[in-house]
Design an enzyme around this catalytic site. Structure first.
Site, PDB file in Angstrom:
ATOM      1  N   HIS A   1       0.860  -1.197   0.000  1.00 36.59           N
ATOM      2  CA  HIS A   1       0.000   0.000   0.000  1.00 36.59           C
ATOM      3  C   HIS A   1       0.893   1.243   0.000  1.00 36.59           C
ATOM      4  CE1 HIS A   1      -2.794   3.086   1.343  1.00 36.59           C
ATOM      5  NE2 HIS A   1      -3.760   2.294   0.923  1.00 36.59           N
TER       6      HIS A   1
ATOM      7  N   GLU B   1      -4.159   1.817  -7.058  1.00 36.11           N
ATOM      8  CA  GLU B   1      -4.570   2.874  -6.136  1.00 36.11           C
ATOM      9  C   GLU B   1      -3.683   4.096  -6.357  1.00 36.11           C
ATOM     10  OE1 GLU B   1      -6.827   1.089  -2.611  1.00 36.11           O
ATOM     11  OE2 GLU B   1      -4.737   1.210  -2.048  1.00 36.11           O
TER      12      GLU B   1
END
Ligand code: PGA
Length: 266
Positions: free
Chosen positions: A108, A180
């Protein structure tokens, strides 16, 4: 139709929806979320896979609360690549397996930016996750300067190639990608347009298709909310949505699930 094409067609009908809780929720709050979720989640279309990714401390409670029958998958937010040893503060694959973890989120952008996660460590972790029979959910994304420079696709492709370096086709079949964009995530994030997402996902799909005949789901994350979830999910290049803030309440996640069922399958 070949066997592989048939399998890919079957898999491509499958749509993913999940949420990462980041550093939120105590054990008590996790229990309350899941007991509400189990109660209000609409009867699920068989083509929808739902997952939640609580913090490590809530995994055991989350697994117990979900129970054996609930179809919601359980994920972890990170993991060390070594089996065990002198790695203070880290969590191993075996520890996650003990709680029945199905998938592990890796790379992430918050971990890359704040905790020194690199493409190399993501790759080591992917291999360990696979060795232990779990699914890696690899997050990739471009920064705002990269986006402005028109370098979104090459940035993301480099991250994807590095994350999956050394994997064979069979291993890739158990992987998932979440695109993302860093500029789309969190407070102040600007959700990416379906057109932008489609372009990046298509490029990732082409690269993965060169490596494997298996279908690798590509999810989109970054300020997904009830206003944009339906439109994003109708984009054929989007195989799922990865949601933060909008799904930090059970009602929020259930509402998006309901929207997806309407958008995709009704
Ligand atoms: P957000 O978070 O939906 O709150 O923007 C997404 C993520 O970080 O995965």
């Amino acid at each position: 139709m070949t066997e592989v094409a048939g399998r890919m067609r079957d898999m491509s009908r499958h749509f993913w929806i999940g949420t990462g809780w980041k550093m939120n929720k105590t054990v008590a709050e996790a229990r309350a979320y899941i007991s509400e979720l189990v109660r209000i989640l609409p009867p699920m279309c068989r083509d929808l896979s739902v997952f939640i990714i609580p913090p490590f401390t809530a995994l055991e409670a989350a697994r117990a609360q979900l129970g054996a029958e609930c179809p919601v998958l359980l994920g972890a937010q990170n993991m060390h690549w070594e089996e065990e040893g002198a790695f203070t503060g880290e969590i191993s694959a075996r520890m996650l397996k003990e709680f029945g973890v199905d998938l592990v989120e890796l790379g992430h952008s918050e971990r890359r930016a704040t905790f020194g996660e690199t493409d190399e460590t993501v790759n080591l972790k992917v291999k360990t996750v696979l060795r232990h029979g779990m699914k890696p959910l690899v997050c990739v994304g471009d920064t705002m300067p990269e986006y402005r420079a028109g370098a979104s696709v090459e940035t993301v492709l480099r991250q994807v190639k590095m994350a999956f370096s050394g994997l064979d086709s069979g291993q890739l079949a158990n992987c998932m990608v979440a695109y993302e964009p860093v500029w789309a995530i969190g407070e102040g994030g600007i959700p990416a347009t379906p057109e932008h997402v489609a372009g990046v996902h298509a490029a990732v799909r082409r690269v993965l298709a060169e490596r494997a005949d298996a279908f690798v789901p590509i999810l989109y994350g970054g300020s997904v909310n009830p206003q944009n979830a339906g439109e994003l999910s109708r984009e054929p290049e989007v195989d799922g949505l990865f949601v933060g803030r909008s799904a930090w309440s059970a009602q929020g996640l259930a509402d998006i699930v309901r929207l997806l069922i309407e958008a995709k399958f009704s």
